[in-house]
Design an enzyme around this catalytic site. Structure first.
Site, PDB file in Angstrom:
ATOM      1  N   LYS A 134       0.857  -0.184  15.213  1.00 46.37           N
ATOM      2  CA  LYS A 134       2.249  -0.353  15.636  1.00 46.37           C
ATOM      3  C   LYS A 134       2.547  -1.618  16.443  1.00 46.37           C
ATOM      4  O   LYS A 134       3.710  -2.004  16.573  1.00 46.37           O
ATOM      5  CB  LYS A 134       2.681   0.862  16.485  1.00 46.37           C
ATOM      6  CG  LYS A 134       2.884   2.110  15.685  1.00 46.37           C
ATOM      7  CD  LYS A 134       4.193   2.052  14.926  1.00 46.37           C
ATOM      8  CE  LYS A 134       4.270   3.091  13.834  1.00 46.37           C
ATOM      9  NZ  LYS A 134       4.180   2.584  12.478  1.00 46.37           N
ATOM     10  N   TYR A 155      -8.991   6.214   7.432  1.00 53.38           N
ATOM     11  CA  TYR A 155      -9.097   6.584   8.850  1.00 53.38           C
ATOM     12  C   TYR A 155     -10.063   7.772   8.901  1.00 53.38           C
ATOM     13  O   TYR A 155      -9.721   8.861   8.426  1.00 53.38           O
ATOM     14  CB  TYR A 155      -7.733   7.001   9.419  1.00 53.38           C
ATOM     15  CG  TYR A 155      -6.768   5.845   9.626  1.00 53.38           C
ATOM     16  CD1 TYR A 155      -6.041   5.310   8.564  1.00 53.38           C
ATOM     17  CD2 TYR A 155      -6.558   5.309  10.901  1.00 53.38           C
ATOM     18  CE1 TYR A 155      -5.155   4.255   8.764  1.00 53.38           C
ATOM     19  CE2 TYR A 155      -5.667   4.266  11.113  1.00 53.38           C
ATOM     20  CZ  TYR A 155      -4.974   3.740  10.038  1.00 53.38           C
ATOM     21  OH  TYR A 155      -4.097   2.703  10.241  1.00 53.38           O
ATOM     22  N   TYR A 210       4.198   6.380  10.431  1.00 48.92           N
ATOM     23  CA  TYR A 210       3.280   5.294  10.076  1.00 48.92           C
ATOM     24  C   TYR A 210       4.016   4.176   9.347  1.00 48.92           C
ATOM     25  O   TYR A 210       3.798   2.992   9.614  1.00 48.92           O
ATOM     26  CB  TYR A 210       2.138   5.839   9.203  1.00 48.92           C
ATOM     27  CG  TYR A 210       1.003   4.861   9.004  1.00 48.92           C
ATOM     28  CD1 TYR A 210      -0.119   4.878   9.826  1.00 48.92           C
ATOM     29  CD2 TYR A 210       1.056   3.902   7.992  1.00 48.92           C
ATOM     30  CE1 TYR A 210      -1.156   3.976   9.653  1.00 48.92           C
ATOM     31  CE2 TYR A 210       0.024   2.995   7.811  1.00 48.92           C
ATOM     32  CZ  TYR A 210      -1.081   3.040   8.639  1.00 48.92           C
ATOM     33  OH  TYR A 210      -2.107   2.138   8.466  1.00 48.92           O
ATOM     34  N   PRO A 243      -4.455   0.475  18.782  1.00 53.22           N
ATOM     35  CA  PRO A 243      -4.187   0.038  17.409  1.00 53.22           C
ATOM     36  C   PRO A 243      -4.225   1.135  16.347  1.00 53.22           C
ATOM     37  O   PRO A 243      -3.895   0.873  15.192  1.00 53.22           O
ATOM     38  CB  PRO A 243      -5.294  -1.000  17.147  1.00 53.22           C
ATOM     39  CG  PRO A 243      -6.356  -0.708  18.134  1.00 53.22           C
ATOM     40  CD  PRO A 243      -5.708  -0.093  19.316  1.00 53.22           C
ATOM     41  N   HIS A 252       0.832  -1.204   0.000  1.00 50.41           N
ATOM     42  CA  HIS A 252       0.000   0.000   0.000  1.00 50.41           C
ATOM     43  C   HIS A 252       0.869   1.257   0.000  1.00 50.41           C
ATOM     44  O   HIS A 252       1.865   1.329   0.707  1.00 50.41           O
ATOM     45  CB  HIS A 252      -0.951  -0.002   1.202  1.00 50.41           C
ATOM     46  CG  HIS A 252      -2.162  -0.834   0.947  1.00 50.41           C
ATOM     47  ND1 HIS A 252      -3.405  -0.299   0.733  1.00 50.41           N
ATOM     48  CD2 HIS A 252      -2.295  -2.167   0.815  1.00 50.41           C
ATOM     49  CE1 HIS A 252      -4.263  -1.280   0.491  1.00 50.41           C
ATOM     50  NE2 HIS A 252      -3.612  -2.426   0.540  1.00 50.41           N
TER      51      HIS A 252
HETATM   52  P1  FAD Z   1       1.374 -12.093  21.470  1.00 44.18           P
HETATM   53  O1  FAD Z   1       0.939 -12.105  20.056  1.00 44.18           O
HETATM   54  O2  FAD Z   1       0.383 -11.769  22.528  1.00 44.18           O
HETATM   55  O3  FAD Z   1       2.013 -13.518  21.764  1.00 44.18           O
HETATM   56  C1  FAD Z   1       2.312 -13.962  23.064  1.00 44.18           C
HETATM   57  C2  FAD Z   1       2.203 -15.472  23.092  1.00 44.18           C
HETATM   58  O4  FAD Z   1       2.585 -15.939  24.380  1.00 44.18           O
HETATM   59  C3  FAD Z   1       0.792 -15.961  22.844  1.00 44.18           C
HETATM   60  O5  FAD Z   1       0.798 -16.959  21.853  1.00 44.18           O
HETATM   61  C4  FAD Z   1       0.355 -16.490  24.200  1.00 44.18           C
HETATM   62  O6  FAD Z   1      -0.589 -17.555  24.085  1.00 44.18           O
HETATM   63  C5  FAD Z   1       1.668 -16.933  24.791  1.00 44.18           C
HETATM   64  N1  FAD Z   1       1.708 -17.002  26.254  1.00 44.18           N
HETATM   65  C6  FAD Z   1       1.135 -16.169  27.139  1.00 44.18           C
HETATM   66  N2  FAD Z   1       1.402 -16.544  28.394  1.00 44.18           N
HETATM   67  C7  FAD Z   1       2.181 -17.638  28.304  1.00 44.18           C
HETATM   68  C8  FAD Z   1       2.770 -18.493  29.261  1.00 44.18           C
HETATM   69  N3  FAD Z   1       2.613 -18.279  30.564  1.00 44.18           N
HETATM   70  N4  FAD Z   1       3.503 -19.541  28.827  1.00 44.18           N
HETATM   71  C9  FAD Z   1       3.671 -19.786  27.488  1.00 44.18           C
HETATM   72  N5  FAD Z   1       3.122 -18.997  26.544  1.00 44.18           N
HETATM   73  C10 FAD Z   1       2.384 -17.943  26.939  1.00 44.18           C
HETATM   74  N6  FAD Z   1      -1.854  -4.488  16.667  1.00 44.18           N
HETATM   75  C11 FAD Z   1      -1.947  -3.772  15.574  1.00 44.18           C
HETATM   76  O7  FAD Z   1      -0.937  -3.205  15.146  1.00 44.18           O
HETATM   77  N7  FAD Z   1      -3.146  -3.670  14.881  1.00 44.18           N
HETATM   78  C12 FAD Z   1      -4.262  -4.336  15.321  1.00 44.18           C
HETATM   79  O8  FAD Z   1      -5.320  -4.274  14.687  1.00 44.18           O
HETATM   80  C13 FAD Z   1      -4.197  -5.093  16.473  1.00 44.18           C
HETATM   81  N8  FAD Z   1      -5.278  -5.743  16.931  1.00 44.18           N
HETATM   82  C14 FAD Z   1      -5.164  -6.453  18.107  1.00 44.18           C
HETATM   83  C15 FAD Z   1      -6.269  -7.107  18.624  1.00 44.18           C
HETATM   84  C16 FAD Z   1      -6.194  -7.811  19.827  1.00 44.18           C
HETATM   85  C17 FAD Z   1      -7.409  -8.514  20.384  1.00 44.18           C
HETATM   86  C18 FAD Z   1      -4.962  -7.847  20.515  1.00 44.18           C
HETATM   87  C19 FAD Z   1      -4.839  -8.586  21.850  1.00 44.18           C
HETATM   88  C20 FAD Z   1      -3.854  -7.208  19.972  1.00 44.18           C
HETATM   89  C21 FAD Z   1      -3.945  -6.501  18.788  1.00 44.18           C
HETATM   90  N9  FAD Z   1      -2.842  -5.861  18.248  1.00 44.18           N
HETATM   91  C22 FAD Z   1      -2.947  -5.143  17.133  1.00 44.18           C
HETATM   92  C23 FAD Z   1      -1.540  -5.928  18.852  1.00 44.18           C
HETATM   93  C24 FAD Z   1      -0.679  -7.006  18.205  1.00 44.18           C
HETATM   94  O9  FAD Z   1      -1.478  -8.109  17.848  1.00 44.18           O
HETATM   95  C25 FAD Z   1       0.375  -7.379  19.218  1.00 44.18           C
HETATM   96  O10 FAD Z   1       1.176  -6.233  19.433  1.00 44.18           O
HETATM   97  C26 FAD Z   1       1.247  -8.554  18.799  1.00 44.18           C
HETATM   98  O11 FAD Z   1       0.503  -9.742  18.812  1.00 44.18           O
HETATM   99  C27 FAD Z   1       2.448  -8.687  19.743  1.00 44.18           C
HETATM  100  O12 FAD Z   1       3.101  -9.894  19.511  1.00 44.18           O
HETATM  101  P2  FAD Z   1       3.782 -10.667  20.719  1.00 44.18           P
HETATM  102  O13 FAD Z   1       4.404 -11.864  20.096  1.00 44.18           O
HETATM  103  O14 FAD Z   1       4.594  -9.727  21.511  1.00 44.18           O
HETATM  104  O15 FAD Z   1       2.583 -11.081  21.686  1.00 44.18           O
HETATM  105  C1  PHB Z   2      -6.151  -3.894  10.649  1.00 44.14           C
HETATM  106  O1  PHB Z   2      -6.173  -4.128   9.420  1.00 44.14           O
HETATM  107  O2  PHB Z   2      -6.526  -4.737  11.478  1.00 44.14           O
HETATM  108  C2  PHB Z   2      -5.674  -2.579  11.127  1.00 44.14           C
HETATM  109  C3  PHB Z   2      -5.136  -1.682  10.222  1.00 44.14           C
HETATM  110  C4  PHB Z   2      -4.695  -0.448  10.668  1.00 44.14           C
HETATM  111  C5  PHB Z   2      -4.790  -0.126  12.010  1.00 44.14           C
HETATM  112  C6  PHB Z   2      -5.301  -1.033  12.900  1.00 44.14           C
HETATM  113  C7  PHB Z   2      -5.755  -2.268  12.480  1.00 44.14           C
HETATM  114  O3  PHB Z   2      -4.368   1.095  12.423  1.00 44.14           O
END
Ligand code: FAD
Ligand code: PHB
Length: 389
Positions: free
Chosen positions: A296, A201, A382, A292, A72
């Site tokens: 980021k 947005y 961004y 979100p 994009h």
């Molecule tokens: P996570 O993806 O949370 O991974 C952590 C892992 O550790 C998980 O698989 C979990 O099951 C595991 N875990 C937890 N506790 C334990 C334990 N005790 N022992 C072993 N394993 C464990 N970001 C955006 O930029 N845009 C979005 O639209 C967006 N939407 C989101 C929607 C939701 C519902 C959530 C919760 C987050 C969203 N985010 C979004 C944020 C983004 O998804 C996270 O920043 C990203 O997943 C971070 O990755 P991570 O690997 O640090 O953590």
């Molecule tokens: C998404 O596609 O889930 C999305 C895109 C942009 C954002 C947040 C979520 O700022």
């Protein structure tokens, strides 16, 4: 069991860290408390910054992303009567990619299970121990119910916001900063072609709305709602009506389709410092959460583990601690930049009901849409600032 780096959590942060370390000849074991199916189905982020795409590609897990991801060149900022495109290549020479976090996770898991380091699902009772020594360990119970000990040289806490690693770091002293925003997002996934070429947005008196997408036939859309909102109160028709109102623009129409997923997401900023205690290093959501609006969260997790992988390789291959010693400060500098940008986007676009705030937001939107300097500042943040490994 023994490994060089014990990794807690198989989200994008833990899986990518394991891959980056393997490419440099460092062993790891990844411990995940959920099932593979659960981890692969969790719908979350969708936008990858340029540096994230480059990192995944260099790590050999970017083939499907390059094939199926959508590059994009900008976003639309909208307020009543105006939809303005920010042209990222013209403003800052970079682009972003639409490719779901679910797909990033699937690609990393497939690569890992095809001869990569061990990845154990459905473990429980995970406890990092002796992290202040040079030989920490992780106690856990495996999927068959057997107690296990994993001896390590270092531990990565990539277990997300609700994991067990951050409390262990904080027990030794530290600080957290937190802001809970007074709104939430209602997100849907729908089987319908996106009604737009770029993400929209939209500021609207009824609240913010975001039109995103996952593929040429799947759209992802969000509505600002109040935090206590019950998903049962939002029929598909009510959601589409609200989206159509908030995105309304002369000569443009929102296409609707079957809703395949809906959920309400809280909006929070959270930073925990330091991101290290002894030989336990935090990365990703284990250390920080952003709302979100700036897209980021996933990108910060990738940036953290890119820094952490280089630091651990230096420590474990060359016995030099300079990069692990500076890891927390260097990671937190980027975390705070992204925390500010996410707060800025959130504050500019979400309505609070206050008429004074609304005028300030509209003034800021008009500024970004009319000043190249203001637009460039948004575009640089961004698309992701360069990563200084
Ligand atoms: P996570 O993806 O949370 O991974 C952590 C892992 O550790 C998980 O698989 C979990 O099951 C595991 N875990 C937890 N506790 C334990 C334990 N005790 N022992 C072993 N394993 C464990 N970001 C955006 O930029 N845009 C979005 O639209 C967006 N939407 C989101 C929607 C939701 C519902 C959530 C919760 C987050 C969203 N985010 C979004 C944020 C983004 O998804 C996270 O920043 C990203 O997943 C971070 O990755 P991570 O690997 O640090 O953590
Ligand atoms: C998404 O596609 O889930 C999305 C895109 C942009 C954002 C947040 C979520 O700022």
């Amino acid at each position: 069991m023994r490994t060089q780096v014990g990794i807690i959590g198989a989200g994008p942060a833990g899986l990518l860290l394991s891959r980056l370390l393997a490419l440099q000849g460092i062993d790891s074991v990844v411990l995940e408390n959920r099932s593979r199916a659960y981890v692969e189905a969790r719908i979350r982020a969708g936008i990858l910054e340029q540096h994230t795409v480059d990192t995944l590609t260099e790590a050999g897990v970017g083939d499907r992303l390059r094939r199926e991801g959508l590059e994009h060149h900008g976003i639309y900022l909208q307020y009543p009567g105006t939809r303005h495109k920010l042209d990222f290549p013209a403003l800052c020479g970079r682009t972003v990619w639409v490719y779901g976090q679910t797909e990033v996770t699937k690609d990393l898991i497939t690569t890992q299970l095809a001869g990569g380091p061990p990845l154990l699902f459905e473990v429980s009772d995970v406890i990092p121990e002796d992290v202040d020594t040079d030989s920490p360990r992780i106690r856990f119970t495996d999927a068959d119910g057997n107690a296990q000990v994993l001896e390590c040289d270092a531990i990565a806490g990539t277990d997300g916001f609700h994991g067990v690693s951050r409390p262990v770091v904080q027990q030794a002293g530290g600080r957290v900063w937190e802001r809970t925003y007074p709104y939430a997002w209602l997100g849907i996934l729908a089987d319908v072609a996106p009604s737009t070429d770029e993400l929209i947005y939209a500021w609207h008196p009824d609240g913010f709305a975001l039109h995103s997408m996952r593929s040429p036939s799947v759209s992802r859309l969000y509505l600002q709602v109040s935090p206590g909102e019950q998903i049962e109160d939002w029929s598909d028709d009510r959601i589409w009506d609200n989206l159509a109102t908030r995105f309304a623009l002369d000569g443009w129409e929102l296409c609707t389709g079957t809703v395949t997923d809906k959920s309400v997401l809280p909006m929070r900023s959270f930073v925990s410092a330091p991101m290290r205690r002894g030989r336990l290093f935090l990365a990703g959501d284990a250390a920080h959460i952003v709302p979100p609006t700036g897209a980021k969260g996933l990108n910060l997790a990738v940036a953290d583990v890119t820094l952490l992988a280089a630091a651990l390789v230096r420590l474990l291959r060359e016995q030099r601690s300079d990069l692990v010693d500076s890891y927390s400060d260097r990671a937190l500098a980027r975390v705070w930049r992204c925390t500010h940008f996410s707060w800025f986007m959130t504050s500019m676009l979400h309505t609070s009901g206050d008429a004074f705030d609304a005028e300030l937001q509209l003034s800021q939107l008009r500024r970004v849409c009319s000043s190249e300097a203001a637009a460039r500042e948004l575009a640089e943040n961004y698309t992701g600032l360069p990563l200084d490994v």
